[in-house]
Design an enzyme around this catalytic site. Structure first.
Site, short mmCIF file in Angstrom:
data_model
loop_
_atom_site.label_atom_id
_atom_site.label_comp_id
_atom_site.label_asym_id
_atom_site.label_seq_id
_atom_site.Cartn_x
_atom_site.Cartn_y
_atom_site.Cartn_z
N ASP A 167 9.23 5.46 4.21
CA ASP A 167 8.78 5.31 5.55
C ASP A 167 7.91 4.12 5.63
O ASP A 167 7.19 3.62 4.68
CB ASP A 167 8.16 6.69 6.26
CG ASP A 167 9.19 7.77 6.71
OD1 ASP A 167 10.22 7.14 6.95
OD2 ASP A 167 8.99 8.67 6.55
N TYR B 66 6.62 11.84 -6.98
CA TYR B 66 5.97 11.19 -5.80
C TYR B 66 4.40 11.52 -6.09
O TYR B 66 4.07 12.71 -6.42
CB TYR B 66 6.27 11.63 -4.50
CG TYR B 66 7.69 11.21 -3.76
CD1 TYR B 66 7.51 9.93 -3.01
CD2 TYR B 66 8.77 11.57 -4.10
CE1 TYR B 66 8.55 9.53 -2.51
CE2 TYR B 66 9.95 11.09 -3.58
CZ TYR B 66 9.77 9.93 -2.65
OH TYR B 66 10.98 9.46 -2.19
#
Lengths: 263, 263
Positions: B71, B129
């Site tokens: 994003d 992540y």
């Protein structure tokens, strides 16, 4: 009426002398988008931003005096400044208000009252600067504003040996750009240490000394790189000739951090 | 003339089939000023920037396929993408040219040819992540674009215990915003580990799993913070109800880094 008013006026003066207070501020800033500590040519400055926030919080013009000027693009993990107020203030509330008003690139880390003798610049006993060299083959996007990416192959042993020649008390005229109008200034400084510390993706040069001349850290770093690539060799010779032209070019500003000031 | 031309045309087709090549690219980017991996609403995207640079270098339109969409504001230390070319190319020269053309926020770390079966997204075996929580009382100017500054007092033991309940194979419907038009999508994923690693000024949450749903890492992080402050408690209950509204809000994008993809 005049006789009656005189003692009252004296009392006000006396009262204001008693509550005159000096404050020490430690602040961190990301200098990337600023024109330096002190503004020049109307660029936005760290000092100007802090003075504006202080003046807004305290509803009066306030000037601050920094421990040292950092150039455009140079960062600080713990810059120190002092300012004076003629009224006491709630320091915790002031710190919170300032951090609420300041851009996120500048943060006040601490605020405390200090004796009147304290001076952010002249009371400093030692300063530490860090210069970050980024040596990975491809420069990391996350280091682009906080290091100097050097592509050349460096002889680090040569650089360490040259750094050792800089330790101690020397006239650092060859490593400063202060000449303009400052020919008479004493350029003797003591460099306590210049350490090479390995970090992820490169090396951090740690400079600790009793004081640093204008652009001294960046000029030494640029010279050490020239020594690492074999372009320059003798630090004792460069020091001896007292000529800026004998040393290497200044390293770029974004690798430099004002790390710590001891009082 | 027509009969003589036919075999020559076949040969050209045959030749072009043989040299069709697939390439794997590993890239790092600082997502701060980008609209995400894939552009929306005409904002500048990482994918668009890389495709533009590739097309300029190769003088033909080139599309790339990323391992996953990040994003706006999310970063990557090692995103992976693939692309196909119908001619061989000098990969070292191409990497250098791309890094010369790309903005300094994006860097191609490696470029290699891969078998035709390779797919940046579908061949991935696991992804890691990192989410950086910044817990210092005053936020560091240097972490503002790379962490989430949490001012609240957190019960880290409660958070670690809740994180342990997320490990394993679960339907993560409660932790994704993918519902729009994706109701039928399988939302079962395996989270291999969720480690809390102390770092200067805070904690890094390390997520490793076989795949992650849209906003899953940020939603889990936001939920763990709510658990750390006592607002939410039971991960098994949140998982069981399969309802996004049962979990906490998404953590902001700037703390998230796509760290590693294993094939």
């Amino acid at each position: 009426m005049q006789n009656a008013g005189f003692p009252a006026f004296c009392l006000i003066l006396f009262h204001r002398t008693i509550v005159w207070m000096k404050y020490k501020m430690i602040l961190a800033y990301d200098g990337t988008s600023f024109g330096g500590w002190q503004s020049q040519h109307n660029s936005n400055s760290i000092q100007g931003s802090v003075e504006q926030a202080l003046s807004t919080c305290l509803r009066m013009p306030v000037s601050i005096t920094g421990a040292g000027r950092t150039d455009a693009g140079v960062h600080a993990r713990a810059q120190v400044a002092h300012f004076c107020l003629d009224l006491p203030t709630d320091l915790l509330r002031l710190k919170t208000s300032l951090n609420g008003l300041l851009p996120s690139q500048i943060r006040i880390l601490s605020l405390e009252s200090v004796p009147d003798e304290f001076h952010a610049r002249y009371s400093a006993v030692s300063k530490t600067y860090h210069y970050h060299l980024h040596l990975d083959p491809v420069p990391s996007p996350f280091k682009r504003c906080y290091s100097w990416h050097v592509k050349k192959n460096l002889d680090l042993d040569r650089m360490r040996s040259a750094a050792a020649d800089l330790i101690g008390r020397h006239d650092f005229t060859s490593f400063t750009n202060e000449s303009r109008g400052n020919e008479q200034k004493n350029k003797v400084r003591t460099l306590h240490r210049l350490d090479f510390v390995e970090e992820i993706g490169g090396i951090r040069l740690e400079f600790e000394g009793d004081g640093f001349l204008y652009k001294m850290v960046r000029n030494i770093t640029g010279t050490l790189i020239e020594i690492g690539t074999g372009k320059l060799s003798s630090i004792p010779l460069i020091l001896a000739v007292l000529d800026r032209k004998s040393a290497g070019p200044a390293a770029p500003p974004q690798g430099l951090f004002l790390h710590r000031i001891v009082y």
